[in-house]
Design an enzyme around this catalytic site. Structure first.
Site, mmCIF file in Angstrom:
data_model
loop_
_atom_site.group_PDB
_atom_site.id
_atom_site.type_symbol
_atom_site.label_atom_id
_atom_site.label_comp_id
_atom_site.label_asym_id
_atom_site.label_seq_id
_atom_site.Cartn_x
_atom_site.Cartn_y
_atom_site.Cartn_z
ATOM 1 N N HIS A 1 -35.104 -55.045 45.746
ATOM 2 C CA HIS A 1 -34.530 -55.653 46.953
ATOM 3 C C HIS A 1 -33.041 -55.348 47.087
ATOM 4 O O HIS A 1 -32.550 -54.957 48.166
ATOM 5 C CB HIS A 1 -34.781 -57.158 46.897
ATOM 6 C CG HIS A 1 -34.568 -57.890 48.179
ATOM 7 N ND1 HIS A 1 -33.330 -58.344 48.575
ATOM 8 C CD2 HIS A 1 -35.435 -58.272 49.146
ATOM 9 C CE1 HIS A 1 -33.438 -58.979 49.735
ATOM 10 N NE2 HIS A 1 -34.708 -58.957 50.104
ATOM 11 N N SER B 1 -34.258 -59.611 55.624
ATOM 12 C CA SER B 1 -33.473 -59.047 54.526
ATOM 13 C C SER B 1 -33.038 -57.621 54.831
ATOM 14 O O SER B 1 -32.005 -57.160 54.342
ATOM 15 C CB SER B 1 -34.292 -59.040 53.227
ATOM 16 O OG SER B 1 -34.347 -60.312 52.649
ATOM 17 N N ASP C 1 -27.421 -60.059 45.789
ATOM 18 C CA ASP C 1 -28.853 -59.766 45.827
ATOM 19 C C ASP C 1 -29.402 -59.701 44.416
ATOM 20 O O ASP C 1 -28.931 -60.418 43.536
ATOM 21 C CB ASP C 1 -29.079 -58.448 46.591
ATOM 22 C CG ASP C 1 -30.369 -58.448 47.394
ATOM 23 O OD1 ASP C 1 -31.440 -58.475 46.763
ATOM 24 O OD2 ASP C 1 -30.320 -58.418 48.633
#
Length: 800
Positions: A253, A580, A189
């Site tokens: 994220h 996600s 990520d």
């Protein structure tokens, strides 16, 4: 392909770059952005990044230096005009070189023309170099090069969700799996915030003995027994070299997804005072290893492959990748598919996101059958923010930020953004609202346009608006998001938005107020499939039903690297939505199952999840899509994850890595193309290819000619992992327009791990030819005398 001893002596002088099956030729600055998912990278100076697959030599011999013999072999593919790279005693790590990163090793500064980016010893065969277009042609023409293609750039696709999934301390799967203790989840990520409390190591065991990873954060004691590894694999856009920086998360994220999968228990987690409670990931005692493969320009294909390679070599048990491209491409041209095949060969389970391109069909990413492809759905928690309008009606909405400034009986003037009469003003796009129209008013804005949900509020505030009501379009349906808005705001469904617009049009002086009511638990419509969640059928392999499963992916609260409310809080969280977010939920559940059943293969873990998934929401109705109609199997796959049942599924559909080879040959891939995926030479003529739907998959995706009465028969093999002595009886719900027969209709087991075969025969019925439907769906259940229910969805596509 024979390499002479003299050649080996020659190439042994070269610096060993990295291990790999892919040659990546970096042509310079990556110009594509995250918005350009699936696009090739490009840059200045006539350079761009290529991934080149090369043949692995037959007589590979160890080098006296101890270096991997592939490294100098890769150097022989560079044009003679490129000077070789100098050696400084650095070392390769995890399939990629550190460029100037302290003691991490890597390429020194003495080389006059350093070109290498990544090499892959585990996930494929090849190396990386920066080349001009002419140099790239020279490389592609050399004997031993299989293929060369420009690198693509992919995009990035909790206090309540563990409880919503039935995960509770001391009970069920959390108890059986010891909260995931001893399992390592690798997260590819944007990096990680290592000092977040979610990655504290209270209650954690030491890293497993097999662990080989390292912590590339500067300073001592940054990593711990929870965060046991961290690596940056992002290459510089202008030079192609590895960035000499720590794998810190500047986006949020990566921190969010890692804590969703395996965050430790953190008390008092909340955002703006909402969703208050104890935050935890799905596997709170699992270890985390963070691989930063995504930067400001997105997630480059070469970096993804390097990250997968590093994770495999380090010893992870589960890979979680909330990454995907928008373009449909064969598996032999997809970095995630190629790298993940090597992962499952090593027993590593791989969970990936389905993509955020719904609600249309044929919008999936990550379609390979060895991947668990995860769609997104809601949970039963809402951050309620209602709209009271001047005619007395109340409209339901959501907002994460719940200020009190509009919480009063006083009504405020209301206006539709489109009243500004500027192109894009209905979407409240940048600089489209005029102060004379919206100042001092609540502004109703349509979803869509250029700006995101929160940024629309920024535009409203700029023009003097005092509040915002964000309205779904028809395609957005009923699912709303709770965002950290910059002014009093709420997000309403399409149906509620239609009521609002009807009211605005009915009066010359519309008014409204936004009432913030806090966190509410118990939404009977949950789970519902999010509108953004990508749908099947699969374009790459129509005989495999995708997505495989759905899980929580809307308004998921998890760790965040910074405070979103501008406070000085140390414990920082945020909510986010997307596949996600659903992907790491399933990654965490996979870690729990691997802990409870260490003998299970990746395919067995996947089967257990899929065949125990459910299709009914908390209100007792079929799981809806964003329009509140029952969602189809191309939205839900096998259904919603049910961890409690997945730990004891009764039967599993198992697969070895070798079982995928006849399937790949059946896709009409060439020997070379199959070999790129498997990283070993395959001759399809020596293998009996199978149809896609013949793969021993836990679901069925069939294509039938509605005008033909010819039956189609498919075989499956199930393995008994329940009670030794058990009998399973088939129950079939025929897809409309078909008749399905199961043979035998009973399976009698006498021991554990016993395997039995059955067939399904599918025939089009008379009404199939007259039906206007393109798709039909049903299911097969195997019901045991011990109450196991093993469910496989069946999709049928009608095509002449």
């Amino acid at each position: 392909m024979e390499i002479t001893k003299r050649q080996w002596r020659m190439v042994e002088f070269f610096y060993p770059i990295l291990l790999s099956s892919v040659l990546i030729l970096n042509y310079g600055t990556i110009m594509a952005t995250a918005a350009g998912e699936g696009k090739t990278s490009g840059g200045g100076g006539g350079k761009k990044t290529y991934i080149v697959y090369v043949k692995r030599p037959d007589n590979m011999q160890p080098l006296s230096s101890g270096r991997n013999p592939l490294d100098p072999y890769y150097q022989t593919f560079l044009p003679s005009t490129i000077s070789t790279m100098s050696t400084d005693g650095g070392e390769s790590s995890g399939g990629a070189v550190f460029h100037g990163f302290g003691s991490g090793g890597g390429v020194g500064s003495g080389g006059t023309d350093q070109r290498m980016v990544h090499t892959y010893h585990t996930v494929a065969t090849g190396f990386a170099a920066t080349l001009t277009e002419e140099e790239a042609k020279q490389v592609a023409s050399k004997d031993g090069v299989i293929s060369a293609a420009p690198e693509k750039v992919y995009s990035l696709h909790t206090t309540r969700s563990p409880d919503f999934l039935g995960l509770r301390q001391g009970l069920g799967l959390w108890d059986t799996a010891k909260l995931g203790a001893g399992i390592t989840i690798g997260v590819l990520d944007t990096g990680i915030k290592p000092d977040h409390p979610s990655f504290g190591d209270e209650g954690m065991l030491p890293p497993p003995l097999k662990w080989k990873g390292r912590c590339h954060f500067p300073g001592r004691h940054v990593c711990n027994k929870k965060l046991i590894g961290a690596m940056n694999l992002v290459s510089d856009d202008s030079t192609g070299k590895r960035l000499a920086v720590a794998p810190s998360d500047d986006e949020g994220h990566g921190t969010h997804t890692a804590s969703t999968a395996a965050g430790n228990f953190v008390k008092g987690a909340n955002v703006f005072g909402n969703a208050n409670g104890t935050a935890a990931g799905m596997a709170p005692r699992a270890h985390v290893a963070a691989y930063k493969v995504c930067g400001v320009e997105g997630c480059k294909e070469s970096d993804i492959l390097a990250g997968i390679e590093a994770a495999i070599n380090d010893g992870v048990d589960v890979l979680s990748m909330s990454i995907g491209g928008g373009d449909v491409e064969p598996f032999h041209a997809n970095a995630v598919a190629i790298g993940s095949f090597s992962a499952i060969r090593k027993g590593v389970f791989v969970s990936v996101s389905a993509g955020n391109s719904g609600p249309d069909h044929y919008t999936l990413s990550n379609e390979a059958p060895w991947l668990l492809t995860v769609g997104a759905s809601t949970i039963d928690r809402k951050f309620k923010a209602s709209v009271k309008i001047g005619n007395g009606e109340s409209l339901e909405g959501q907002s994460l930020n719940q200020p009190k400034s509009l919480n009063s009986a006083a009504m405020v003037p209301l206006v539709y953004g489109g009243s500004s009469k500027v192109n894009g003003s209905n979407f409240c796009d940048n600089n489209t609202l005029t102060s004379d129209v919206v100042s001092g008013k609540i502004v109703a804005c349509d979803r869509g346009g250029i700006l995101g949900r929160v940024m629309k509020g920024v535009e409203v505030k700029r023009a003097g608006g005092v509040g915002m009501i964000l309205m779904n379009r028809k395609q957005d349906g009923a699912v709303t998001s709770a965002d950290a808005h910059v002014l009093p705001a709420t997000h309403v469904s399409y149906a509620e938005g239609q009521k609002l617009m009807a009211y605005i049009k009915s009066t010359t002086s519309p008014t409204a107020s936004i009432l913030f009511e806090g966190t509410v638990i118990g939404d009977k419509n949950a789970p519902a499939v999010a509108a953004f969640s990508s749908r099947g059928p699969s374009k790459t392999s129509a005989g495999i039903l995708k997505p495989d499963i759905i899980g929580p992916g809307v308004d998921i609260l998890a760790a965040w690297p910074t405070s979103i409310d501008n406070s000085s809080a140390v414990v920082t969280f945020n909510t986010a939505s997307g596949t996600s977010m659903s992907c790491p939920h399933l990654s965490g559940v996979a870690a729990l199952l691997k802990s409870a059943h260490p003998e299970w293969s990746p395919a067995a873990v996947k089967s257990a999840m899929m065949t125990t998934a459910y299709g009914i929401n908390t209100g007792g109705k079929p799981i809806p899509d964003s329009t509140n109609a029952p969602a189809d199997v191309f939205a839900t796959g096998s259904g919603h994850i049910n961890p409690a049942l997945a730990q004891n599924p009764g039967l599993i559909y198992d697969l070895t890595p070798e079982d995928y080879i006849p399937y790949l040959c059946g896709l009409n891939y060439s020997d070379v193309q199959v070999s790129i995926i498997t990283d070993e030479f395959v001759k399809c003529k020596q293998i009996k290819p199978i149809l896609e739907a013949e793969l021993n998959y836990p679901s069925f995706a069939l294509t039938i000619d509605p005008k033909s009465s010819a039956p189609q028969t498919y075989t499956r093999t199930v393995t008994n992992v329940g009670e030794a002595n058990s009998v399973y009886t088939s129950v079939v719900f025929d897809p409309e327009g078909t008749k399905i027969t199961v043979t035998p209709n009973k399976l009698t087991f006498t021991q554990l791990n016993q395997k039995l075969k059955y067939t399904i025969t599918v025939t089009a019925t008379a009404n199939a030819a007259t039906s206007n439907k393109d798709f039909s769906q049903g299911y097969l259940r195997w019901v045991s005398d011990h109450k196991h229910v093993v469910r496989s969805p069946i999709s049928v596509t009608f095509s002449s």
